[in-house]
Structure formats: structure tokens, C-alpha cells
Design a protein around this motif. Structure first.
Motif, PDB file in Angstrom:
ATOM      1  N   VAL A 236      -6.196  -3.309 -10.676  1.00  0.00           N
ATOM      2  CA  VAL A 236      -5.879  -1.972 -10.149  1.00  0.00           C
ATOM      3  C   VAL A 236      -4.384  -1.677 -10.284  1.00  0.00           C
ATOM      4  O   VAL A 236      -3.989  -0.506 -10.425  1.00  0.00           O
ATOM      5  N   PHE A 237      -3.552  -2.722 -10.256  1.00  0.00           N
ATOM      6  CA  PHE A 237      -2.128  -2.512 -10.514  1.00  0.00           C
ATOM      7  C   PHE A 237      -1.913  -2.069 -11.953  1.00  0.00           C
ATOM      8  O   PHE A 237      -1.086  -1.194 -12.236  1.00  0.00           O
TER       9      PHE A 237
ATOM     10  N   ILE B 111       1.414   2.323  -1.012  1.00  0.00           N
ATOM     11  CA  ILE B 111       0.886   1.818  -2.281  1.00  0.00           C
ATOM     12  C   ILE B 111       0.152   0.494  -2.063  1.00  0.00           C
ATOM     13  O   ILE B 111      -0.925   0.261  -2.631  1.00  0.00           O
ATOM     14  N   LEU B 112       0.717  -0.386  -1.246  1.00  0.00           N
ATOM     15  CA  LEU B 112       0.056  -1.670  -0.967  1.00  0.00           C
ATOM     16  C   LEU B 112      -1.299  -1.458  -0.316  1.00  0.00           C
ATOM     17  O   LEU B 112      -2.292  -2.113  -0.682  1.00  0.00           O
TER      18      LEU B 112
ATOM     19  N   MET C 127      -2.748   1.502 -12.117  1.00  0.00           N
ATOM     20  CA  MET C 127      -1.698   2.338 -11.540  1.00  0.00           C
ATOM     21  C   MET C 127      -0.541   2.535 -12.512  1.00  0.00           C
ATOM     22  O   MET C 127       0.040   3.620 -12.591  1.00  0.00           O
ATOM     23  N   THR C 128      -0.198   1.490 -13.262  1.00  0.00           N
ATOM     24  CA  THR C 128       0.904   1.586 -14.218  1.00  0.00           C
ATOM     25  C   THR C 128       0.473   2.196 -15.544  1.00  0.00           C
ATOM     26  O   THR C 128       1.321   2.405 -16.423  1.00  0.00           O
TER      27      THR C 128
ATOM     28  N   ALA D 235      -2.864   7.311  -7.360  1.00  0.00           N
ATOM     29  CA  ALA D 235      -1.889   6.218  -7.380  1.00  0.00           C
ATOM     30  C   ALA D 235      -0.726   6.496  -8.326  1.00  0.00           C
ATOM     31  O   ALA D 235       0.439   6.241  -7.983  1.00  0.00           O
ATOM     32  N   SER D 236      -1.011   7.001  -9.518  1.00  0.00           N
ATOM     33  CA  SER D 236       0.045   7.168 -10.523  1.00  0.00           C
ATOM     34  C   SER D 236       0.757   8.499 -10.412  1.00  0.00           C
ATOM     35  O   SER D 236       1.986   8.560 -10.433  1.00  0.00           O
TER      36      SER D 236
ATOM     37  N   ALA E  42      -8.821  -2.718  -4.498  1.00  0.00           N
ATOM     38  CA  ALA E  42      -9.180  -4.053  -4.982  1.00  0.00           C
ATOM     39  C   ALA E  42     -10.418  -4.585  -4.278  1.00  0.00           C
ATOM     40  O   ALA E  42     -11.294  -5.191  -4.903  1.00  0.00           O
TER      41      ALA E  42
ATOM     42  N   LEU F 176      -3.686  -0.106  -2.989  1.00  0.00           N
ATOM     43  CA  LEU F 176      -4.096  -1.151  -3.921  1.00  0.00           C
ATOM     44  C   LEU F 176      -5.074  -2.126  -3.278  1.00  0.00           C
ATOM     45  O   LEU F 176      -6.063  -2.544  -3.915  1.00  0.00           O
ATOM     46  N   TYR F 177      -4.830  -2.486  -2.034  1.00  0.00           N
ATOM     47  CA  TYR F 177      -5.708  -3.450  -1.364  1.00  0.00           C
ATOM     48  C   TYR F 177      -7.103  -2.863  -1.164  1.00  0.00           C
ATOM     49  O   TYR F 177      -8.115  -3.538  -1.435  1.00  0.00           O
TER      50      TYR F 177
ATOM     51  N   LEU G 104      -6.738  -7.124  -7.743  1.00  0.00           N
ATOM     52  CA  LEU G 104      -5.420  -6.564  -7.427  1.00  0.00           C
ATOM     53  C   LEU G 104      -4.597  -6.369  -8.701  1.00  0.00           C
ATOM     54  O   LEU G 104      -3.940  -5.338  -8.878  1.00  0.00           O
TER      55      LEU G 104
END
Length: 295
Positions: free
Chosen positions: A191-192, A154-155, A195-196, A226-227, A162, A158-159, A188
Motif C-alpha cells: 500500500v505504500f 498517513i500512518l 501511495m507513491t 492517499a496520494s 494494509a 496505511l495501517y 504495508l
């Protein structure tokens, strides 16, 4: 039923004398249920004690009840320490119970009085008392390596996302675009939020599509991956860990059952030999002829 109270090193051992009686008392199913109900009752008492609507007389009554409850908890911990000796400290759940009860003994006045607010943590003792809760926590702990791998994925996702949106959408001079994608940190966070799925259409997608109508080509695939895919891996890892824990428990139950069957067979054989020793077989009577005599 498997004994979740006794440390693993003493599972198949018989404790002598008073230690055995103390262990049998704290391990009895009725006593374990009593402690579970007492924990729930104590949680209600602490909630009432924390409310602003109780009278002074009722507060005194609640305080007395609280002292009685913590006394019972101390007796329980003391009996376990007496029965299990050093093995008590080799079990993480026993240490957890000891710390929770020890916090409750902190004086209500003085510099450490603030720690008395942690008495509500007694409710967490249900985890160590209820076997189903213990299985869930053990599954979560065993799933940490797998969850760490998913978290790393996930990191990375996300990176990468971003960096892309910062270079593409962050170049626009609009204030909203700068707030969403102006820096790597802002991107970041954005995009988080995607994802949520936290209000992403109104806060992110629609403002961006005003300047980049084709931006949905990024948002939809990212959300799907992502989700709906990566985050569900967490659930998959935890469910798999629960299945492993359940399989281990079933295997332990089968081993225990087989061991009890072997011991029962030995007792039956010894009982049979004892009967034969005290009551030797008498001579077998002759079989009578069943043939009818002819007239």
C-alpha cells in the motif's frame, strides 16, 4: 535589508569599539556575498579534489586553495565570536557554521581522518548565508508539528488499508498474492507503493485484478485519498509555514522602518531647535500694501 548574521539578542544594539567594527565588517553585505561566493568556489574545489583525473601538481594547488579558504572561514568565525561574545553561542545558525568549519580543521591523517570527508558539508553554509534559504529552513522547522499530524494521518490510513488487503487479497493461495498481501508487513509495503505511485499498475493492480477483477474499487479510491489528498497536505502545511515566516519578516521590517522614522523625526526636531537657538528669529518686516495709488 534585515541583518541575518547578527544574533537576535543584538539586533537593535550598537556594539562598542572594536567589537562594533568587527560586527560591521562581518555583517556588511559585500562581505556576506564574498563568503557565499567563496562557499560555492570551495564546493567546486572539493569536487575537483575528489575526482580521479587531476594531476599531482594540480592536487597540490587545490590543497593550498583549500587551506586558504578554510583560513578565511576561521577568521570569519573568530571575528563573529569576538564581536558577539556569548551571544554567538545562543544562535543556532552560528553554531551550525562553527561545527562545519571545525570539521574542516580535523587532520587529514590518523583515526579521525575519515571525518575530513565531511568537508563537503561546507556547502551547507549557504543556508546560513543566503536569507532566502534560511527562510525555507525556518519554515520547515516551524512546520514540523503540522507535518507530524499529517504523518500520523498517513500512518493510520496505511495501517487500515494494509489490514483490509491482508484479510481480503492475502487469503488467496497464489504466490504473487502472498508476496504482495500475504502478511501485514508485505501489505504495508504494497500500500505504500500504491501511495507513491511507483509502477503500481504493473506490480500491484494488474496481478491482483487477475484474481479479483473488482479490486480496482479499492485501488482507485485509496490512491486518490492517499496520494492526491493526504500527501498534498504536506505541501499545504509547508506553504502555510512559509507565509507565516514571510509575514513575520514583513512585520519586523515595518517595525524597523517605523522605529527609524521616529528616530529621524527626533533628529529633525533637535536640529530645528538647534537652529532656532543659534539663529533667533528677527522681527517680521511689515507687509507692503499691494493696492495701487490712485492718480
Amino acid at each position: 535589508m534585515e541583518n541575518f548574521t547578527r544574533p537576535a539578542a543584538l539586533k537593535d544594539k550598537t556594539l562598542p569599539g572594536l567589537r562594533g567594527k568587527a560586527a560591521a565588517f562581518v555583517e556588511h553585505s559585500k562581505f556576506v556575498k564574498f563568503i557565499a561566493y567563496l562557499i560555492l568556489f570551495n564546493a567546486v574545489v572539493l569536487g575537483v579534489q575528489a575526482s580521479k583525473f587531476s594531476s599531482e601538481d594540480f592536487d597540490t594547488f587545490i590543497t593550498i586553495v583549500d587551506y586558504i579558504v578554510i583560513t578565511i572561514f576561521c577568521i570569519e568565525i573568530g571575528l563573529k565570536i569576538f564581536a558577539y561574545r556569548l551571544h554567538f553561542w545562543r544562535d543556532g545558525w552560528n553554531i551550525f557554521d562553527f561545527v562545519i568549519v571545525a570539521v574542516s580543521l580535523i587532520p587529514s591523517s590518523g583515526t579521525l581522518s575519515v571525518l575530513r570527508t565531511f568537508r563537503v558539508l561546507r556547502l551547507l553554509r549557504l543556508i546560513s548565508v543566503v536569507p532566502q534559504m534560511r527562510r525555507v529552513i525556518n519554515a520547515l522547522l516551524s512546520a514540523i508539528p503540522g507535518m507530524a499530524s499529517v504523518f500520523a494521518v498517513i500512518l493510520v490510513l496505511l495501517y487500515v488499508a494494509a489490514v483490509l488487503v491482508t484479510q481480503i487479497f492475502g487469503e488467496h493461495p497464489d504466490e504473487m498474492m502472498q508476496e504482495l498481501f500475504g502478511t501485514l508487513g508485505h501489505s504495508l509495503f504494497t500500500v505504500f507503493q500504491l501511495m507513491t505511485l511507483e509502477d503500481w499498475p504493473n506490480d500491484v493492480a494488474k496481478p491482483t485484478m487477475e484474481f479479483f477483477p473488482w479490486s480496482w474499487l479499492f485501488f482507485i479510491p485509496f490512491i486518490v485519498v492517499a496520494s492526491f489528498m493526504v500527501l498534498n497536505l504536506f505541501i499545504g502545511v509547508i506553504v502555510d509555514a512559509l507565509n507565516v515566516i514571510q509575514a513575520d519578516d514583513m512585520e519586523d521590517e515595518n517595525k524597523k522602518l517605523k522605529r527609524e522614522i521616529r528616530e529621524l523625526r527626533k533628529e529633525i526636531i533637535s536640529l530645528h531647535e538647534l537652529i532656532r537657538a543659534h539663529f533667533p528669529e528677527s522681527p517680521k518686516p511689515k507687509k507692503r500694501s499691494t493696492a495701487k495709488t490712485k492718480k
